[in-house]
Write a protein that holds these residues in place. Structure first.
Motif, PDB file in Angstrom:
ATOM      1  N   GLY A  12       0.830  -1.208   0.000  1.00  0.00           N
ATOM      2  CA  GLY A  12       0.000   0.000   0.000  1.00  0.00           C
ATOM      3  C   GLY A  12       0.863   1.257   0.000  1.00  0.00           C
ATOM      4  N   LEU A  13       1.862   1.291   0.885  1.00  0.00           N
ATOM      5  CA  LEU A  13       2.754   2.455   0.959  1.00  0.00           C
ATOM      6  C   LEU A  13       3.504   2.667  -0.346  1.00  0.00           C
ATOM      7  CD1 LEU A  13       4.403   4.694   2.425  1.00  0.00           C
ATOM      8  CD2 LEU A  13       5.926   2.909   3.268  1.00  0.00           C
ATOM      9  N   LEU A  14       4.114   1.581  -0.870  1.00  0.00           N
ATOM     10  CA  LEU A  14       4.919   1.707  -2.091  1.00  0.00           C
ATOM     11  C   LEU A  14       4.056   2.174  -3.266  1.00  0.00           C
ATOM     12  CD1 LEU A  14       7.207  -1.457  -1.723  1.00  0.00           C
ATOM     13  CD2 LEU A  14       7.732   0.912  -1.102  1.00  0.00           C
ATOM     14  N   ASN A  15       2.838   1.624  -3.377  1.00  0.00           N
ATOM     15  CA  ASN A  15       1.929   2.023  -4.457  1.00  0.00           C
ATOM     16  C   ASN A  15       1.489   3.475  -4.347  1.00  0.00           C
ATOM     17  OD1 ASN A  15       1.904  -0.392  -5.743  1.00  0.00           O
ATOM     18  ND2 ASN A  15       0.057  -1.165  -4.712  1.00  0.00           N
ATOM     19  N   VAL A  16       1.101   3.873  -3.142  1.00  0.00           N
ATOM     20  CA  VAL A  16       0.650   5.256  -2.950  1.00  0.00           C
ATOM     21  C   VAL A  16       1.784   6.218  -3.304  1.00  0.00           C
ATOM     22  CG1 VAL A  16      -0.025   6.954  -1.187  1.00  0.00           C
ATOM     23  CG2 VAL A  16      -1.137   4.715  -1.241  1.00  0.00           C
ATOM     24  N   MET A  17       2.994   5.912  -2.837  1.00  0.00           N
ATOM     25  CA  MET A  17       4.133   6.793  -3.091  1.00  0.00           C
ATOM     26  C   MET A  17       4.461   6.883  -4.576  1.00  0.00           C
ATOM     27  SD  MET A  17       5.337   8.346  -0.470  1.00  0.00           S
ATOM     28  CE  MET A  17       3.641   8.507   0.001  1.00  0.00           C
ATOM     29  N   SER A  18       4.397   5.736  -5.274  1.00  0.00           N
ATOM     30  CA  SER A  18       4.790   5.789  -6.691  1.00  0.00           C
ATOM     31  C   SER A  18       3.686   6.390  -7.563  1.00  0.00           C
ATOM     32  CB  SER A  18       5.218   4.407  -7.193  1.00  0.00           C
ATOM     33  OG  SER A  18       4.119   3.543  -7.235  1.00  0.00           O
ATOM     34  N   THR A  19       2.427   6.082  -7.266  1.00  0.00           N
ATOM     35  CA  THR A  19       1.365   6.611  -8.134  1.00  0.00           C
ATOM     36  C   THR A  19       1.038   8.067  -7.823  1.00  0.00           C
ATOM     37  OG1 THR A  19      -0.326   5.690  -6.675  1.00  0.00           O
ATOM     38  CG2 THR A  19       0.264   4.368  -8.573  1.00  0.00           C
ATOM     39  N   THR A  24       9.963   6.477  -5.448  1.00  0.00           N
ATOM     40  CA  THR A  24      10.233   5.074  -5.198  1.00  0.00           C
ATOM     41  C   THR A  24      10.957   4.931  -3.865  1.00  0.00           C
ATOM     42  OG1 THR A  24      10.425   4.744  -7.562  1.00  0.00           O
ATOM     43  CG2 THR A  24      11.283   2.986  -6.158  1.00  0.00           C
ATOM     44  N   LEU A  25      10.336   4.261  -2.933  1.00  0.00           N
ATOM     45  CA  LEU A  25      10.957   4.031  -1.629  1.00  0.00           C
ATOM     46  C   LEU A  25      11.614   2.657  -1.610  1.00  0.00           C
ATOM     47  CD1 LEU A  25       8.203   5.285   0.868  1.00  0.00           C
ATOM     48  CD2 LEU A  25      10.263   6.496   0.149  1.00  0.00           C
ATOM     49  N   THR A  26      12.787   2.574  -0.984  1.00  0.00           N
ATOM     50  CA  THR A  26      13.479   1.296  -0.841  1.00  0.00           C
ATOM     51  C   THR A  26      13.353   0.817   0.598  1.00  0.00           C
ATOM     52  OG1 THR A  26      15.072   2.138  -2.426  1.00  0.00           O
ATOM     53  CG2 THR A  26      15.691   0.134  -1.239  1.00  0.00           C
ATOM     54  N   PRO A  27      12.831  -0.398   0.802  1.00  0.00           N
ATOM     55  CA  PRO A  27      12.687  -0.898   2.175  1.00  0.00           C
ATOM     56  C   PRO A  27      14.033  -1.236   2.804  1.00  0.00           C
ATOM     57  CG  PRO A  27      11.381  -2.207   0.595  1.00  0.00           C
ATOM     58  CD  PRO A  27      12.306  -1.357  -0.202  1.00  0.00           C
ATOM     59  N   GLU A  91      -4.201  11.902   4.414  1.00  0.00           N
ATOM     60  CA  GLU A  91      -4.769  11.254   3.232  1.00  0.00           C
ATOM     61  C   GLU A  91      -3.955  10.013   2.843  1.00  0.00           C
ATOM     62  OE1 GLU A  91      -7.653  10.733   1.070  1.00  0.00           O
ATOM     63  OE2 GLU A  91      -7.640  12.653   2.151  1.00  0.00           O
ATOM     64  N   ILE A  92      -2.625  10.142   2.869  1.00  0.00           N
ATOM     65  CA  ILE A  92      -1.736   9.012   2.570  1.00  0.00           C
ATOM     66  C   ILE A  92      -1.967   7.874   3.577  1.00  0.00           C
ATOM     67  CG2 ILE A  92       0.717   8.297   2.675  1.00  0.00           C
ATOM     68  CD1 ILE A  92       1.444  10.956   1.354  1.00  0.00           C
ATOM     69  N   THR A  93      -2.122   8.242   4.854  1.00  0.00           N
ATOM     70  CA  THR A  93      -2.366   7.256   5.913  1.00  0.00           C
ATOM     71  C   THR A  93      -3.646   6.469   5.626  1.00  0.00           C
ATOM     72  OG1 THR A  93      -1.375   8.833   7.443  1.00  0.00           O
ATOM     73  CG2 THR A  93      -2.598   7.003   8.434  1.00  0.00           C
ATOM     74  N   ASN A  94      -4.696   7.217   5.274  1.00  0.00           N
ATOM     75  CA  ASN A  94      -5.971   6.603   4.913  1.00  0.00           C
ATOM     76  C   ASN A  94      -5.833   5.658   3.710  1.00  0.00           C
ATOM     77  OD1 ASN A  94      -8.500   6.705   6.059  1.00  0.00           O
ATOM     78  ND2 ASN A  94      -8.826   8.848   5.504  1.00  0.00           N
ATOM     79  N   MET A  95      -5.058   6.086   2.724  1.00  0.00           N
ATOM     80  CA  MET A  95      -4.922   5.289   1.501  1.00  0.00           C
ATOM     81  C   MET A  95      -4.146   4.005   1.759  1.00  0.00           C
ATOM     82  SD  MET A  95      -4.552   7.924  -1.702  1.00  0.00           S
ATOM     83  CE  MET A  95      -3.489   9.134  -0.965  1.00  0.00           C
ATOM     84  N   CYS A  97      -3.803   2.392   4.639  1.00  0.00           N
ATOM     85  CA  CYS A  97      -4.589   1.494   5.492  1.00  0.00           C
ATOM     86  C   CYS A  97      -5.789   0.948   4.722  1.00  0.00           C
ATOM     87  CB  CYS A  97      -5.023   2.241   6.758  1.00  0.00           C
ATOM     88  SG  CYS A  97      -5.597   1.156   8.075  1.00  0.00           S
ATOM     89  N   GLY A  98      -6.403   1.781   3.884  1.00  0.00           N
ATOM     90  CA  GLY A  98      -7.559   1.340   3.096  1.00  0.00           C
ATOM     91  C   GLY A  98      -7.180   0.248   2.115  1.00  0.00           C
ATOM     92  N   SER A  99      -6.005   0.403   1.532  1.00  0.00           N
ATOM     93  CA  SER A  99      -5.521  -0.589   0.572  1.00  0.00           C
ATOM     94  C   SER A  99      -5.236  -1.924   1.279  1.00  0.00           C
ATOM     95  CB  SER A  99      -4.274   0.005  -0.107  1.00  0.00           C
ATOM     96  OG  SER A  99      -3.408  -0.978  -0.553  1.00  0.00           O
ATOM     97  N   ALA A 100      -4.624  -1.858   2.475  1.00  0.00           N
ATOM     98  CA  ALA A 100      -4.360  -3.076   3.250  1.00  0.00           C
ATOM     99  C   ALA A 100      -5.662  -3.709   3.730  1.00  0.00           C
ATOM    100  CB  ALA A 100      -3.465  -2.752   4.444  1.00  0.00           C
ATOM    101  N   LYS A 101      -6.614  -2.862   4.111  1.00  0.00           N
ATOM    102  CA  LYS A 101      -7.924  -3.355   4.594  1.00  0.00           C
ATOM    103  C   LYS A 101      -8.625  -4.174   3.495  1.00  0.00           C
ATOM    104  CE  LYS A 101     -12.454  -1.302   5.523  1.00  0.00           C
ATOM    105  NZ  LYS A 101     -13.134  -2.201   6.466  1.00  0.00           N
ATOM    106  N   ARG A 102      -8.598  -3.663   2.271  1.00  0.00           N
ATOM    107  CA  ARG A 102      -9.228  -4.390   1.159  1.00  0.00           C
ATOM    108  C   ARG A 102      -8.561  -5.739   0.947  1.00  0.00           C
ATOM    109  NH1 ARG A 102      -9.523   0.595  -1.013  1.00  0.00           N
ATOM    110  NH2 ARG A 102      -7.497   0.408  -2.011  1.00  0.00           N
ATOM    111  N   GLU A 103      -7.214  -5.702   0.910  1.00  0.00           N
ATOM    112  CA  GLU A 103      -6.471  -6.932   0.638  1.00  0.00           C
ATOM    113  C   GLU A 103      -6.664  -7.961   1.758  1.00  0.00           C
ATOM    114  OE1 GLU A 103      -1.877  -7.926  -0.447  1.00  0.00           O
ATOM    115  OE2 GLU A 103      -2.608  -5.942  -1.032  1.00  0.00           O
TER     116      GLU A 103
END
Lengths: 154, 154
Positions: A12-19, A24-27, A91-95, A97-103
């Motif tokens: 979720g984090l990587l997708n939100v950041m890139s889109t 691009t974040l590196t873990p 907004e990023i926090t919501n996105m 968590c929302g993405s993880a919630k769906r998955e």
């Protein structure tokens, strides 16, 4: 806490950041010690409550990285962390968590999300108060650091 | 947001402070503006999720007040905000919200509590990201200030 549970937040984090911010974040290496704390200048926090799970998530950014994300999202770089940067972090926090919630919902883990809270303040630290496992995941890019923290009560 | 909804949090805070830390807090004037933010040195935050309500609560303390509460609860005054003070603030957050949850549940407003999160950092500010009303309640005593903030999405 199983990887199953953590991975949807990471993607979720990587997708939100890139889109949203072409970033691009590196873990880095995950930290699991109870004494580890994430430090940063602006954080988004959110609570999660479900029939089987209860927990909290936070995403913490260095000031320079938060300002860069804001610049890439709206085209202008603020001079410091202001209310608009705070709203963007919320907004990023919501996105994430929302993405993880769906998955996770598709895998049978249902939970409800509370409303996000944003904390601003030079080098503040976050401590999730859970009995269960805590996981802090550092991320980096040229513009600075971010820390994603996910905790559940069991 | 109705007084019905806010009062159980206020009485929760006052009760916890007087019974656990022999401290009497005096309420100040509530602030309702979206631009108002609570500032302090250590905060406890918690998310709430129910079928009809969704929101967040925070309790923020000045450093001196947090250290005084710690001293009154455990008999020794720490030199600064440390992990034990953080745990105490997390516990207080849980108790205030748990007390309000019971009282509101009896009135038919059910919600689940997420796990608390504690933020430490000199003069940080908290911004609850909700569409609905926000209410910040200042409290004071000889030892310093506290701010209770309660926000719901509707």
């Amino acid at each position: 806490m199983k990887a199953d549970f953590v991975n949807p937040f990471i993607s979720g984090l990587l997708n939100v950041m890139s889109t949203m911010a072409q970033t691009t974040l590196t873990p880095g290496k995950p930290q699991r010690k109870q004494s580890d704390v994430a430090k940063g200048d602006v954080s988004g926090l959110i609570g999660m409550v479900g029939p089987e799970v209860k927990g909290s998530m936070s995403i913490t950014f260095d000031e320079q990285l938060a300002l860069t994300i804001m610049e890439r999202m709206v085209g202008e770089r603020p001079g410091k962390i202001d209310a608009e940067v705070g709203d963007m972090v919320g907004e990023i926090t919501n996105m994430i968590c929302g993405s993880a919630k769906r998955e996770l919902g598709e895998k049978g883990y249902e939970f409800g999300m509370a409303t996000p809270i944003v904390v601003s303040g030079k080098s503040h630290s976050i401590s999730h108060q859970v009995d269960g496992p805590k996981i802090i995941l550092p991320f980096m890019c040229d513009e600075g650091h971010a820390h994603l923290e996910i905790c559940f009560d069991k």
